[in-house]
Design a protein around this motif. Structure first.
Motif, mmCIF file in Angstrom:
data_model
loop_
_atom_site.group_PDB
_atom_site.id
_atom_site.type_symbol
_atom_site.label_atom_id
_atom_site.label_comp_id
_atom_site.label_asym_id
_atom_site.label_seq_id
_atom_site.Cartn_x
_atom_site.Cartn_y
_atom_site.Cartn_z
ATOM 1 N N ALA A 517 0.778 -1.475 -0.187
ATOM 2 C CA ALA A 517 0.418 -0.049 -0.075
ATOM 3 C C ALA A 517 0.725 1.268 -0.432
ATOM 4 N N VAL A 518 1.792 0.655 0.011
ATOM 5 C CA VAL A 518 3.101 3.076 0.471
ATOM 6 C C VAL A 518 3.303 2.443 -0.617
ATOM 7 N N GLU A 519 4.305 1.539 -0.665
ATOM 8 C CA GLU A 519 4.552 1.076 -2.504
ATOM 9 C C GLU A 519 3.468 1.726 -3.353
ATOM 10 N N GLY A 525 1.180 8.449 -9.469
ATOM 11 C CA GLY A 525 -0.074 8.060 -10.561
ATOM 12 C C GLY A 525 -0.525 6.908 -9.961
ATOM 13 N N GLU A 526 0.163 5.436 -9.621
ATOM 14 C CA GLU A 526 0.079 4.928 -9.496
ATOM 15 C C GLU A 526 -1.580 3.929 -8.649
ATOM 16 N N TYR A 527 -1.900 4.813 -7.801
ATOM 17 C CA TYR A 527 -2.788 4.774 -6.898
ATOM 18 C C TYR A 527 -4.351 5.237 -8.134
ATOM 19 N N ARG A 529 -3.934 5.204 -11.224
ATOM 20 C CA ARG A 529 -4.532 4.652 -12.110
ATOM 21 C C ARG A 529 -4.606 2.928 -11.883
ATOM 22 N N LEU A 530 -4.294 2.325 -11.073
ATOM 23 C CA LEU A 530 -4.854 1.251 -10.166
ATOM 24 C C LEU A 530 -6.582 1.310 -10.362
ATOM 25 N N LEU A 531 -6.764 2.559 -9.591
ATOM 26 C CA LEU A 531 -8.276 2.907 -9.430
ATOM 27 C C LEU A 531 -9.418 2.783 -10.636
ATOM 28 N N LYS A 532 -8.778 3.332 -12.004
ATOM 29 C CA LYS A 532 -9.149 3.032 -12.431
ATOM 30 C C LYS A 532 -8.805 2.155 -13.836
ATOM 31 N N TYR A 533 -8.289 0.692 -13.304
ATOM 32 C CA TYR A 533 -8.122 -0.003 -14.022
ATOM 33 C C TYR A 533 -9.166 -0.678 -14.816
#
Length: 533
Positions: A517-519, A525-527, A529-533
């Motif tokens: 989660a920290v990573e 932009g990772e958060y 990106r994953l939320l819209k994947y």
């Protein structure tokens, strides 16, 4: 034969919404009731020996409920107060944390401001007598000792204590009082911007504790939150709804419940949320159940935050508490709960043996290690409400980001050491000899966290004890588990010298889901990106 009537509590468990309805007797015919009455009458009149009517009735109740589902249960009168304690947030007692050490009650901690601390009970004290009853060296169960120490608020209990350096036993008269139980295990800043809160259950005080934790972390600079519901088996439905409300916008559906004899009831978020905009990650695992699944399911369905970890337990049944004529009660399943998109999270439960072994089956099938070992039917496919991502129902919340179970450090040798109490014994023995020295050397937790290292002597004493208990030494497994053992020993010492908050600050370095989660939050932009994947 007198007919037994149920009295309804206006409260749900997983479950404390104000719902009250009449018993619907469909399902039992008049002949069914007469048949049961005939049986009881026949046993009373003709059985060859004396019968224990109360026991037979309780056995029948347990059998009937067990045949319904895994979560409908009978609670005897004497157990009611105990089962409510974790949810009500307190119990009446003296306020100590203890462990049974060599058949003796060893005080690990006294709760600040509670009766034991007020009269001078200290960590490392050994309680030998309670009300002149010897409890040391007689192999008493912890539950039996707890019954002796607990009692109504305002009553007094006398204990005799053996303290290091004192030749004679010390006598203390302790007046029992209300002892708090906390839902929030830990709250601290993982980085200068990322806060972390761990909630162990959903009780009557969970939301007030959570809000206080958020306020504290915001003052320390928190802009992103990691909320751990790992190992959280649930609790009150109202508490789950209120927690989800902290993250969701006004009038957004949190959960709905529905049953054959219970009309649909919707619960919506309000304007009261204190963390509706910033980045949110919720940690879950295979022991996250019930109310934990309501919160994580609502957050996932509304694309409000990321769920990280492993598939949750899969308990989507709502229980209502019903009082029986003798003040015992049953918790009867009355409805299922559904996430905002309509997912029923309850896993199949026909066949109690398979239900109880479900987590073991998941492990054996490789689900704990590999996300692609988990398969869902197309009929269980749903779409989230904002970003139109695919999510699944039919047995737990599947996380957005899968984190495998660590099977390397938890070797059979480690499990033998931990399971036989050797790890606990090592830290307790070390603290008994070094408590004052450690307090002087590390006046605050940060200095301890940065500088303390588990001494080789503690590890050697642990291995020596294992040898005494004829646990075969395994060099390879010991070396694999050594980093975990050192972390756990350091965490146990920190928790003893300070609180569970400090315990988790050490122990969470081994929490792979937290590190993931920290990573995610730190990678640009990772958060999103994953939320819209």
């Amino acid at each position: 034969m007198k007919k037994v009537f149920f009295c309804f509590f206006a409260c749900l468990f997983v479950g404390s919404a104000s719902i009250f309805s009449q018993i619907n007797n469909k399902g039992f015919t008049i002949n069914d009731e007469i048949k049961i009455s005939n049986l009881m009458d026949a046993v009373s009149r003709y059985y060859v020996d004396t019968i224990n009517g109360k026991q037979l009735v309780e056995t029948a109740i347990v059998a009937i409920l067990k045949d319904l589902d895994p979560h409908s249960v009978y609670v005897p009168k004497k157990e009611i107060e105990r089962v409510h304690e974790p949810l009500e947030g307190s119990f009446d007692g003296i306020g100590i944390q203890f462990q049974m050490f060599e058949d003796t009650l060893l005080v690990v901690q006294t709760i600040a401001g509670c009766p034991a601390a007020k009269v001078g009970i200290s960590p490392d004290d050994r309680i030998i007598y309670v009300e002149n009853e010897l409890i040391a060296g007689v192999k008493k169960q912890s539950t039996d000792i707890m019954k002796l120490l607990r009692g109504p608020r305002g009553t007094e209990v006398m204990v005799k204590v053996k303290r290091a350096g004192e030749r004679d036993l010390l006598t203390f008269n302790i007046t029992r009082d209300k002892i708090p139980l906390y839902s929030v295990d830990a709250k601290y800043m993982v980085t200068p911007e990322i806060g972390y809160i761990k909630i162990n259950s959903f009780g009557s005080k969970t939301i007030s504790e959570y809000k206080a934790a958020v306020d504290t972390l915001k003052k320390q600079g928190m802009t992103s939150l990691i909320l751990s519901l790992q190992g959280n088996g649930g609790g009150y439905l109202d508490a789950a709804i209120e927690l989800a409300d902290q993250f969701l916008g006004n009038k957004r559906l949190v959960v709905y419940t529905e049953g054959l004899r219970q009309p649909r009831r919707d619960a919506f978020a309000t304007e009261k949320g204190n963390f509706e905009k910033n980045e949110l990650v919720i940690l879950v695992d295979e022991f996250s159940a019930s109310a934990s699944e309501i919160v994580s399911g609502a957050v996932q369905d509304w694309d409000r935050g990321l769920i990280v970890g492993r598939r949750t337990f899969g308990k989507g049944l709502v229980q209502r508490e019903l009082s029986l004529v003798d003040a015992s009660m049953i918790r009867l399943t009355v409805a299922r709960y559904y996430t905002p998109v309509g997912r029923c999270i309850q896993k199949p439960y026909k066949g109690s043996v398979n239900y109880e072994k479900d987590l073991l089956a998941r492990f054996e099938h490789g689900e704990m290690q590999h996300a692609d070992s988990i398969h869902f039917a197309d009929s269980l496919k749903f779409t989230t409400l904002v970003n139109k991502r695919t999510v699944y129902g039919g047995g737990g919340i599947m996380p957005d980001v899968f984190v495998p179970l660590d099977t390397i450090a938890y070797t059979p040798y480690y499990r033998s050491l931990a399971g036989r109490g050797i790890v606990n014994r090592a830290y307790i023995t070390y603290l008994q000899e070094n408590r004052e020295y450690l307090k002087e050397l590390y006046p605050d937790f940060q200095s301890f966290k940065n500088n303390f290292e588990v001494p080789q002597s503690m590890l050697e004493s642990m291995l020596a004890r294992a040898n005494e208990l004829k646990i075969e030494f395994n060099q390879k497994e010991y070396e694999q588990s050594l980093p975990l053992l050192k972390t756990q020993l350091k965490a146990l010492i920190a928790g003893d010298l300070w609180t569970t908050n400090e315990f988790y600050q050490i122990m969470d370095s081994t929490n792979d889901s937290l590190q993931k989660a920290v990573e995610i939050l730190q990678k640009k932009g990772e958060y999103k990106r994953l939320l819209k994947y």
